[in-house]
Design an enzyme around this catalytic site. Structure first.
Site, PDB file in Angstrom:
ATOM      1  N   CYS A 122       0.838  -1.199   0.000  1.00 54.01           N
ATOM      2  CA  CYS A 122       0.000   0.000   0.000  1.00 54.01           C
ATOM      3  C   CYS A 122       0.880   1.259   0.000  1.00 54.01           C
ATOM      4  CB  CYS A 122      -0.913  -0.030   1.233  1.00 54.01           C
ATOM      5  SG  CYS A 122      -2.150   1.278   1.228  1.00 54.01           S
ATOM      6  N   CYS A 204      -1.251   8.588   7.198  1.00 52.95           N
ATOM      7  CA  CYS A 204      -2.579   8.249   6.676  1.00 52.95           C
ATOM      8  C   CYS A 204      -3.483   7.800   7.833  1.00 52.95           C
ATOM      9  CB  CYS A 204      -2.465   7.114   5.671  1.00 52.95           C
ATOM     10  SG  CYS A 204      -1.579   7.558   4.176  1.00 52.95           S
ATOM     11  N   CYS A 207      -3.598   4.175   9.344  1.00 57.27           N
ATOM     12  CA  CYS A 207      -2.347   3.663   9.925  1.00 57.27           C
ATOM     13  C   CYS A 207      -1.799   4.566  11.025  1.00 57.27           C
ATOM     14  CB  CYS A 207      -1.288   3.511   8.827  1.00 57.27           C
ATOM     15  SG  CYS A 207      -1.858   2.497   7.468  1.00 57.27           S
ATOM     16  N   CYS A 230       7.516   4.156   5.866  1.00 61.48           N
ATOM     17  CA  CYS A 230       6.699   3.905   4.670  1.00 61.48           C
ATOM     18  C   CYS A 230       7.545   3.488   3.486  1.00 61.48           C
ATOM     19  CB  CYS A 230       5.891   5.146   4.328  1.00 61.48           C
ATOM     20  SG  CYS A 230       6.916   6.578   3.981  1.00 61.48           S
TER      21      CYS A 230
HETATM   22  S1  SF4 Z   1       0.438   4.817   5.499  1.00 63.13           S
HETATM   23 FE1  SF4 Z   1      -1.164   3.224   5.454  1.00 63.13          FE
HETATM   24  S2  SF4 Z   1      -2.815   3.976   4.092  1.00 63.13           S
HETATM   25 FE2  SF4 Z   1      -0.991   5.267   3.794  1.00 63.13          FE
HETATM   26  S3  SF4 Z   1      -0.027   4.400   2.025  1.00 63.13           S
HETATM   27 FE3  SF4 Z   1       0.963   3.458   3.820  1.00 63.13          FE
HETATM   28  S4  SF4 Z   1      -0.206   1.578   4.315  1.00 63.13           S
HETATM   29 FE4  SF4 Z   1      -1.397   2.823   2.824  1.00 63.13          FE
END
Ligand code: SF4
Length: 234
Positions: A122, A204, A207, A230
Site C-alpha cells: 500500500c 494516513c 495507519c 513507509c
Molecule cells: S500509510 Fe497506510 S494507508 Fe498510507 S499508504 Fe501506507 S499503508 Fe497505505
C-alpha cells in the site's frame, strides 16, 4: 561548496558536502540547496506539527522551492485543512502528488483495506512510486527527517546519495524533538489539529493512532505492526 555539474557526484564529493554542511543551520542548508540546484530540487512534507518548523523556514528563506505533498487519498481531513492553512500562512509552493489509483480503484484492483493486509505494498503504491515519479529527472530532494526519530534514521547523514543518483538532503537531521518544539513555541507556529488528541506523528488515517505518554513519537504509526517506515526514506 559549489557542485561541479560536469563532474560525476560520488561518495567523495558527498563526504565533502557532509563535512561542509553537517554543522550548518537548517536555513543555511536550505539556502545552499536552492542556490546549488534551483528548480532541480524539491522538498517533501507530510504536513504534521513536526513538519511546521521546516515549512516555516522554507517560507522565509526559499519560498519558491516546490514542496511535495503525497496526497494518498487516505489522509485525515484535518491534515488537508492544515496543509492549506500553512500554504496560506507561509506562502508555500505546494505540489500535490497523487498515486495512479485512487482509493476506490485501489480497492477494486487489490481488494479492500490493503493497508491492513499488505501495508508495504500500500505504501509502495501510494507513496514510494508517486514520489519516485515526482523526483524523476531532478537532482535533489529535501526531507524533514530527524536522526532521533528511528534507529534507521540515526544512521543517516545530512547529505545522502541514492543509487539512482538523486541527492537526499536532511536539513533537520541533527535537530531533536526538543528543538522542534522550541522552534514552534518561539515562532508561535500553528499545530496540527489532531495533536491535542494525542496524534504526535500523523500519517494516513488508517495507519495512525494516538501516542501515549512516554512512548516514542512515531509509536502510533502502524501500531502493532513491525513496520516503522513507509519506504520513502529507506
Ligand atoms: S500509510 Fe497506510 S494507508 Fe498510507 S499508504 Fe501506507 S499503508 Fe497505505
Amino acid at each position: 561548496v559549489k557542485l561541479d555539474y560536469e563532474k560525476q557526484i560520488d561518495s567523495v564529493i558527498i563526504s565533502e558536502l557532509n563535512s561542509y554542511l553537517q554543522d550548518r543551520s537548517p536555513q543555511e542548508i536550505l539556502s545552499w540547496a536552492w542556490s546549488t540546484f534551483g528548480y532541480q530540487v524539491v522538498a517533501s512534507s507530510s504536513f504534521q506539527t513536526q513538519s511546521v518548523p521546516l515549512l516555516h523556514m522554507i517560507g522565509n528563506t526559499t519560498p519558491q522551492l516546490p514542496v511535495i505533498f503525497l496526497d494518498t487519498g487516505f489522509h485525515f481531513s484535518e491534515t488537508l485543512q492544515f496543509r492549506d492553512v500553512l500554504q496560506q500562512q507561509f506562502g508555500l509552493n505546494i505540489l500535490n502528488v497523487q498515486p495512479e489509483l485512487n482509493p476506490q480503484q485501489l480497492a477494486k484492483e487489490h481488494g479492500e483495506k490493503l493497508y491492513d493486509r499488505n501495508p508495504s505494498l500500500c505504501c509502495h503504491l501510494n507513496k514510494v512510486e508517486p514520489m519516485k515519479q515526482a523526483v524523476k529527472g531532478l537532482r535533489a530532494w529535501i526531507t524533514g527527517v530527524r536522526a532521533d526519530q528511528t534507529a534507521r534514521r540515526r544512521q543517516l547523514n545530512v547529505i545522502e546519495l541514492q543509487e539512482d543518483g538523486l541527492i537526499k538532503i536532511h536539513p533537520l537531521l541533527n535537530w531533536t524533538k526538543k528543538d522542534v518544539w522550541e522552534y514552534v513555541d518561539e515562532h508561535r507556529l500553528p499545530a496540527h489539529p489532531l495533536l491535542e488528541k494525542g496524534y504526535v506523528s500523523v500519517g494516513c488515517a488508517p495507519c495512525t493512532r494516538p501516542v501515549f505518554a512516554g512512548e516514542n513519537e512515531r509509536a502510533g504509526r502502524w501500531r502493532n505492526m513491525a513496520k516503522t517506515e513507509c519506504g520513502l526514506h529507506t
